[in-house]
Design a protein around this motif. Structure first.
Motif: not given
Lengths: 252, 252
Positions: A65, A82-83, A86-91
């Motif tokens: 990551l 947060y990171q 975001r990576e998982l698309g959960l934002t």
DNA sequence: TTGTGTGAAACTTTTCACAGCG
DNA sequence: CGCTGTGAAAAGTTTCACACAA
């Protein structure tokens, strides 16, 4: 586990290994718990223990990551949450439809873990007209006839199939035709989908069978094996089920 | 997925790869369907298609079990059903207890796939006294107080945990103390168990998150990435501050 | 001729072990 | 000094391709 596997060769720049992706939610869960306890930082060792993996693996995973830790210190909990999110698309918020509101579908609708992680149950759909209008988990069940409209109206791209095995492929086809591109399948059947659609499956029976395999092994540990011996003669008409022919029934 | 991983070096004679074991139930399901249609034999190609894998993998998998096919012909369906069942330990009957009879527990109790595959629901257990005595799926729910006695009386070695996350470890400890050596965990938490106990977990939220990851990727495919770029900047220009503010950045 | 069974190659994932940053 | 980040080795898994049995 995904059927629509044919992902791009993708070994390009941003290639996070599938095995790593599968563990990110685990880390996220552990981190969220730490965050709730207002813990500011964790070491790879501590976080790994909380997530149930070993620290080398965790560090390697995070290295895909980016370099989000501080040497000699560890990782900043909030920052990592947060990171990974975001990576998982959960934002972003993912509307989800659940098709098949039987025992399992209802359980899923009531499952708290959904809402708490960027997923929103946009609709519950069932083929039984008698179910239509009934509230489950505070949401009114809608009839299958509405499926296409619901998906379109809500811009849904993830569908959960909790129907009997017999109806699964048909439901799947309609979901895909309506624009769904990710499916979580609870029906004990193999779904065939076009290229570009992702399918993941959860099969209770399979998990239990894997446990049984290991359980059996534990049992036959010290002894000389009685069931472990060479297989019976391969002559066809011979065995039909001396002791062990299965009832062989699928949930329909 | 198993936590009690520390399996024997097991490189001994009969070492079936874990990846293969995980697919055996898949083959078994496909074979059972063929058996019901009275199909006498299948080729690796056909069976692989029905199970959703490729034929080379299937042949390799079967090669670990022994040479059960006939060159130029294929595999005898009934015979393979028997061999795989035996390998998985399904020729015997496994009593199972389900702890936590909420929505999910009830769904599991009603799940047909259990009974049809050598698993028998020996008891349903719940901590709520109000549940005690109530019938679910034709079985009367019993109180947690009875847990140890039930397991002992029925010689149960496999337990299913469908409790809230907060109760899972405690229930797990009691199950293990009572003699359970295999656990299927539906609670979204990491269980710690002593050596020799196998844990498999099923986590809905995790599966959805993995789908979301891929879904997100599909969305940002053709375009120049908008979420793919460094996240919203913060006081990050000079590497990461100890205080946990949100984003900072960047790819490796 | 057909389709299994399997070495060997290719690829993926995990583990090791340590340089080097803070 | 402590702990991350990461090359390199090891282990595990998948795919290839073909000899060979039926």
């Amino acid at each position: 586990m995904a059927t629509g596997r044919t992902h791009r060769p993708a070994t390009r720049s941003r290639g996070i290994p599938e095995a790593t992706v599968a563990r990110l939610p685990l880390y996220l869960r552990a981190l969220t718990a730490l965050s709730e306890r207002s813990v500011p930082t964790v070491s790879s060792e501590e976080l790994a223990a909380a997530a149930g993996v070993n620290s080398a693996k965790l560090r390697k995973d995070f290295s895909y990551l980016g370099s989000y830790g501080t040497r000699g210190v560890g990782y900043d909990v909030e920052y990592l949450v947060y990171q990974i999110s975001r990576e998982l698309g959960l934002t972003q918020d993912w509307p989800v439809v659940i098709v098949g509101i039987g025992n399992l579908g209802a359980a899923l609708a009531n499952y708290g873990g959904f809402a708490s992680r960027g997923f929103r149950v946009a609709a519950l759909i069932d083929a039984d007209p008698a179910m239509a209008g009934k509230p489950v988990a505070g949401i009114s069940v809608q009839h299958t006839d509405e499926l296409e409209r619901i998906i379109d109206d809500n811009g849904v791209s993830i569908g959960v199939i909790a129907t009997p095995a017999g109806a699964a492929q048909q439901v799947c086809d309609r979901l895909v035709a309506a624009g769904i591109t990710s499916i979580l399948n609870f029906a004990p059947t193999v779904l065939s989908v076009p290229e570009g659609v992702d399918v993941r499956k959860v099969d209770l029976s399979i998990e239990l069978q894997i446990l049984a395999f290991h359980e059996q092994r534990k049992a036959g540990e010290g002894e000389a094996a009685e069931d472990r011996l060479p297989p019976p003669p391969a002559t066809k008409s011979d065995r039909k089920g001396p002791d062990g022919d299965l009832p062989a029934v699928m949930p329909a």
